[in-house]
Write an enzyme that holds these catalytic residues in place. Structure first.
Site, short mmCIF file in Angstrom:
data_model
loop_
_atom_site.label_atom_id
_atom_site.label_comp_id
_atom_site.label_asym_id
_atom_site.label_seq_id
_atom_site.Cartn_x
_atom_site.Cartn_y
_atom_site.Cartn_z
N LYS A 19 -8.22 14.08 5.16
CA LYS A 19 -7.34 12.91 5.12
C LYS A 19 -6.31 13.06 6.22
O LYS A 19 -6.22 14.12 6.85
CB LYS A 19 -6.64 12.81 3.76
N ARG A 20 -5.53 11.98 6.49
CA ARG A 20 -4.46 12.11 7.47
C ARG A 20 -3.52 13.24 7.07
O ARG A 20 -3.33 13.53 5.88
CB ARG A 20 -3.69 10.78 7.55
N THR A 29 -8.40 6.80 -1.42
CA THR A 29 -9.76 6.29 -1.55
C THR A 29 -10.76 7.41 -1.24
O THR A 29 -11.89 7.38 -1.73
CB THR A 29 -10.00 5.10 -0.59
N LYS A 78 -14.52 8.64 -2.84
CA LYS A 78 -15.74 8.94 -2.08
C LYS A 78 -16.26 10.34 -2.42
O LYS A 78 -17.47 10.55 -2.56
CB LYS A 78 -15.47 8.81 -0.57
N HIS A 125 0.80 -1.23 0.00
CA HIS A 125 0.00 0.00 0.00
C HIS A 125 0.83 1.27 0.00
O HIS A 125 0.28 2.35 0.27
CB HIS A 125 -0.90 0.05 1.24
N LYS A 168 1.09 14.54 1.44
CA LYS A 168 -0.27 14.85 1.00
C LYS A 168 -0.47 16.35 0.77
O LYS A 168 -1.44 16.78 0.20
CB LYS A 168 -1.28 14.32 2.01
F1 GPW Z 1 2.15 2.37 4.79
N1 GPW Z 1 -2.02 3.54 3.66
C1 GPW Z 1 -2.48 3.85 4.93
F2 GPW Z 1 1.27 1.22 3.25
O1 GPW Z 1 -3.56 4.40 5.10
F3 GPW Z 1 1.08 0.61 5.26
N2 GPW Z 1 -1.72 3.53 6.01
C2 GPW Z 1 -0.56 2.84 5.89
O2 GPW Z 1 0.10 2.58 6.90
C3 GPW Z 1 -0.12 2.47 4.59
C4 GPW Z 1 -0.86 2.85 3.51
C5 GPW Z 1 1.12 1.66 4.47
C6 GPW Z 1 -2.88 3.91 2.53
C7 GPW Z 1 -2.19 4.62 1.38
O3 GPW Z 1 -1.47 5.72 1.86
C8 GPW Z 1 -3.27 5.10 0.41
O4 GPW Z 1 -2.71 5.69 -0.73
C9 GPW Z 1 -4.16 3.91 -0.02
O5 GPW Z 1 -5.26 4.37 -0.74
C10 GPW Z 1 -4.66 3.15 1.20
O6 GPW Z 1 -3.58 2.77 2.05
C11 GPW Z 1 -5.43 1.91 0.83
O7 GPW Z 1 -4.74 1.15 -0.11
#
Ligand code: GPW
Length: 838
Positions: free
Chosen positions: A564-565, A672, A676, A373, A570
């Site tokens: 978002k975070r 995501t 939305k 991710h 970002k």
């Molecule tokens: F670092 N994402 C997240 F890849 O929300 F583990 N937390 C996390 O710790 C990680 C990824 C990790 C997010 C991505 O930043 C985002 O771009 C993506 O849409 C989402 O994961 C779901 O795939």
């Protein structure tokens, strides 16, 4: 524990008051639950009592489906997806269950006939915030889609006692408050202590020879922790399928410290109990970054081991031979957080179930699949070898052995390439030694996927390039999706009803059917309704902001939202530079004609991420000045909405005109929130990053505001040598913005407060804000122009929604089923199994 066959129980009919869906029946059941479960009567009941009574009433209706589903899955030993995730950001359950059961309106009427307001009761639910952001929410959307598509599945994770912290804002700064989501009880879960399992930690290993003369290893742990499953039903939309989310709590085993107990070391024994319970105490609040903390690794092995042992129990109970584990289960790893599963499954098969290495390895690889991710280097998990050995001595041995076989394979495929061996090894030996979890996941899985087309391409070209060259056939893309049930039907009933009145409601399960809306894009009456709905929703948010923040907002202004975070990549601070640009233009020319805007922010920063917290402080400081400057005359407003959550997101997405998706290209794996917002009719201003690329392809470039450097341009610029100061000196508006912050204008004259942020921009600017600044401003100026043409904007908004069909999590899950999981749906008939067969 043995199950006892009991034909009398099997013959019981489930009482109608626990399953009936009529308004009368719901009312009766509600009062019954208030009395018998909550132990209250209307005169003394609190709002929470009413919420609980309603939740139990709904849960009873779920249970019928849940049990039917379990019976059928057990009888047929159905192939099952096991989704392993350290985070599940479920959001409130009540409303979603009402939607999926199809009884929202009946329940609304039932409670209103009892003098209560459903919206009020929905508001009462403390949401389980067991995730940080996108990754945890994606897991939740996938559970919804798997249930809706009738795919047998189990979500496995941790039942954190404290989820993501609540955010308060004091003097503009983020303050973290512990999230006590369980303090009023959780009506949605059922504990299953009969399925407890034990997890070993620490200690050492010993080799021995077994009775067949084979070399074996015994692990003598320092500590044993008990895992107790808590199950929550996950109902599909208008199906009878109710799958399970199984979350583990850590407890001390009763017997373990009896030694200490009996020797009179009472406090020592209690201490050991507290140490055990720590494992499921709190969610690590970091998003897209890893810290290498011992407790975090302990959490990972804890939930992974519990889950794999649980799967093995199920395999045995269903009389599947263990050699066919991979036929019964496919295990999807949600990032590397559960990647220790590679070594743990090997250990369970070899050490605990007497299997040979080769067979165990074949089963492990066939069972596991890995989703990556992130492209951020700081998010790639690595564990110092010393820490790893002290907690998981046996796993380290197994990883060394896997690494030995793996590197032999690499040598065979790329002879004489020692540099490649060093790069690909499961152990980083460049300095202090580390275990590389992404490498472990790649080697131990049969599938490796990214979460958007661009992301998967960058994984193949860059982050996982060596693994792509080694195993090209393992790589595949699965673009993320979101559930239209929660993020449209539940959160935006007005738009849902308008859409369904025109094209029917098939789109709720088949989101591509939204395409039919295109036929109405030239219908003035429809466009008018579309616009009035957006306006009504904006009015609701205006009222909320007035109440929460005491800021009066112009409902006709552009609602420009970034939710978002908080993370530098970002670029919430790029958004801030735009706000100050407009502010400067007004200050220079108070009568300037500016399209009114309301800038709305929501999101949390990791508690230890200083720069992200400073950006929050900057936004709040800008808000203080801009919102109170008489020159601005209500043309600009800046609003920071505190404590962003799923509940809150559901309120925010429908109200947006403009969605900010402005990460530096090549950094956001997918995103995501972008989906939305667009699904709710917001237009997007965004970079060509993550899934933005695909959203733009779908909705059409003419309906999307694109700006900024592309990922290849970002690399090229950095390779050339990027000098942010050049942009500062050559761009008059940019310089004025930076100087305005530096002057202390937003900090009561304090010129030091934002200096760390400004220094980082002027001298490093890792995320290229200055390089993208002018393109962003030009694009925003264009947004303001287009917004003035309300008909054009409405048309673009409708076309965005009509063309968002691809981004349903149902589509994502169908793709996983076909390409990775090799699994079919198992429809559930109601009633055939709870009643005993004669
Ligand atoms: F670092 N994402 C997240 F890849 O929300 F583990 N937390 C996390 O710790 C990680 C990824 C990790 C997010 C991505 O930043 C985002 O771009 C993506 O849409 C989402 O994961 C779901 O795939």
């Amino acid at each position: 524990m043995q199950t006892v066959p009991n034909h009398q129980v099997e013959n019981l009919q489930i009482e109608d008051d626990r399953t009936g869906l009529s308004v009368e029946c719901l009312k009766r059941a509600f009062l019954d639950n208030l009395f018998y479960v909550q132990g209250k009567f209307p005169k003394i009941a609190t709002k929470n009592d009413y919420y609980m009574a309603l939740a139990y009433t709904v849960r009873d209706r779920l249970l019928q489906r849940w049990i039917n589903t379990a019976v059928i899955y057990t009888e047929r030993a159905s192939r099952t997806v096991s989704y392993l995730s350290a985070e599940f950001l479920m959001g409130p359950h009540l409303g979603n269950n009402l939607v999926n059961l199809g009884i929202y309106d009946q329940v609304k009427q039932a409670v209103s006939e009892l003098g209560l307001d459903l919206e009020d009761l929905l508001e009462q639910e403390e949401e389980p915030g067991l995730g940080n952001g996108g990754l945890g929410r994606l897991a939740a959307c996938y559970l919804d889609s798997m249930a809706t598509l009738e795919i047998p599945s189990l979500g496995y994770g941790i039942r954190y006692e404290f989820g993501i912290f609540d955010q308060d804002i004091r003097d503009g700064w983020q303050v973290e408050i512990t999230d006590k989501w369980l303090h009023c009880g959780n009506p949605w879960e059922i504990a299953r202590p009969e399925w407890e399992v034990y997890v070993k930690l620490g200690g050492h290993t010993e080799a021995y020879t077994d009775e067949h003369g084979r070399y074996r290893v015994r692990w003598i742990p320092y500590q044993v922790v008990k895992g107790v499953p808590h199950d929550t039903p996950i109902l599909g939309y208008k199906t009878n399928t109710a799958n399970t989310l199984r979350l583990w709590t850590a407890e001390a085993p009763e017997s373990f410290d009896f030694g200490a107990f009996n020797s009179g070391d009472y406090l020592g024994a209690v201490q050991a109990k507290m140490v055990s319970e720590n494992l499921s105490k709190v969610l690590y609040p970091n998003d897209d970054s890893s810290q290498g903390k011992r407790l975090r690794l302990a959490q990972q092995i804890f939930f992974v081991s519990c889950s794999l042992q649980d799967m093995i129990r199920i395999v045995f109970r269903q009389n599947v031979p263990l050699e066919k584990f991979h036929e019964k289960f496919v295990v999807q790893l949600n990032d590397t957080h559960p990647a220790i599963a590679v070594a743990e499954l090997m250990r369970l098969l070899i050490d605990e179930h007497d299997m040979g290495w080769d067979q165990a390895w074949s089963i492990t690889q066939k069972s596991l699949a890995y989703t990556n991710h992130t492209l951020l280097p700081e998010a790639l998990e690595r564990w110092p070898i010393s820490l790893f050995r002290s907690l998981l001595p046996r796993h380290l041995e197994i990883i060394y052995e896997i690494n030995y076989h793996f590197l032999e394979e690499v040598k065979a495929k790329f002879p004489g390439d020692s540099d490649r061996l060093r790069r690909m090894s499961l152990i980083d030996e460049s300095g202090e030694k580390y275990v590389r979890m992404a490498h472990l996941a790649c080697v131990g899985s049969h599938s490796i996927n990214g979460v958007a087309a661009l992301h998967t391409k960058l994984l193949q070209q860059d982050v996982l390039r060596d693994f792509y060259q080694m195993y090209p056939e393992k790589f595949n893309n699965k673009t993320n999706g979101v559930t239209p049930r929660r993020f449209m039907v539940l959160s935006n009933p007005r738009l849902t009803n308008l859409i369904s009145s025109k094209i029917g409601d098939s789109w709720i399960k088949h989101l591509k059917d939204l395409k039919k809306l295109e036929a109405f894009v030239d219908d003035p009456e429809f466009c008018h309704q579309w616009r009035s709905i957006k306006s009504a929703i904006k009015h609701d948010l205006v009222a909320y902001i007035q109440k929460q923040n005491g800021i009066s907002v112009n409902p006709d202004s552009i609602f420009d939202i970034q939710a978002k975070r908080f993370h530098e990549y970002k670029r919430q601070h790029l958004n801030a530079l735009h706000i100050i640009t407009l502010y400067n233009r007004i200050k220079a020319n108070p009568d300037i004609d500016i399209t009114p805007r309301t800038f709305i922010f929501g999101g949390k920063a990791a508690p230890g991420y200083y720069m992200a917290k400073l950006i929050i402080k900057l936004l709040n400081s800008i808000a203080d000045v801009v919102n109170n400057d008489p020159d601005v005359r209500d043309r600009l407003k800046v609003v920071f909405l505190k404590d962003y959550s799923v509940k809150f997101a559901q309120r925010v997405y429908p109200a947006a005109d403009l969605s900010e998706q402005i990460s530096m290209a090549g950094k956001e794996a997918s995103g995501t929130g972008n989906m939305k917002f667009a699904l709710n009719g917001a237009l997007t201003i965004g970079t060509l990053d993550g899934a933005n690329v695909e959203i733009r392809d779908e909705v059409g470039a003419e309906n999307f505001f694109i700006f900024g450097l592309t990922a290849p341009e970002v690399y090229a610029l950095k390779a050339r040598g990027y000098r942010p100061l050049d942009y500062y000196h050559s761009n008059r508006e940019l310089k004025a913005v930076i100087d305005r912050i530096a002057s202390g204008h937003f900090s009561h004259g304090d010129t030091q407060l934002f200096k760390p942020l400004l220094d980082s921009l002027l001298h490093r600017d890792e995320y290229l804000l200055f390089a993208d600044y002018q393109a962003y401003i030009d694009c925003q100026d264009n947004v303001s122009q287009v917004y003035r043409d309300r008909d054009r904007w409405t048309r673009m908004s409708i076309l965005n929604v009509a063309r968002m069909g691809k981004f349903s999590s149902d589509r994502s899950i169908r793709d996983y089923c076909q390409d990775i999981w090799n699994i079919q749906s198992v429809p559930i008939e109601l009633g055939e199994c709870i009643q005993a067969k004669e």
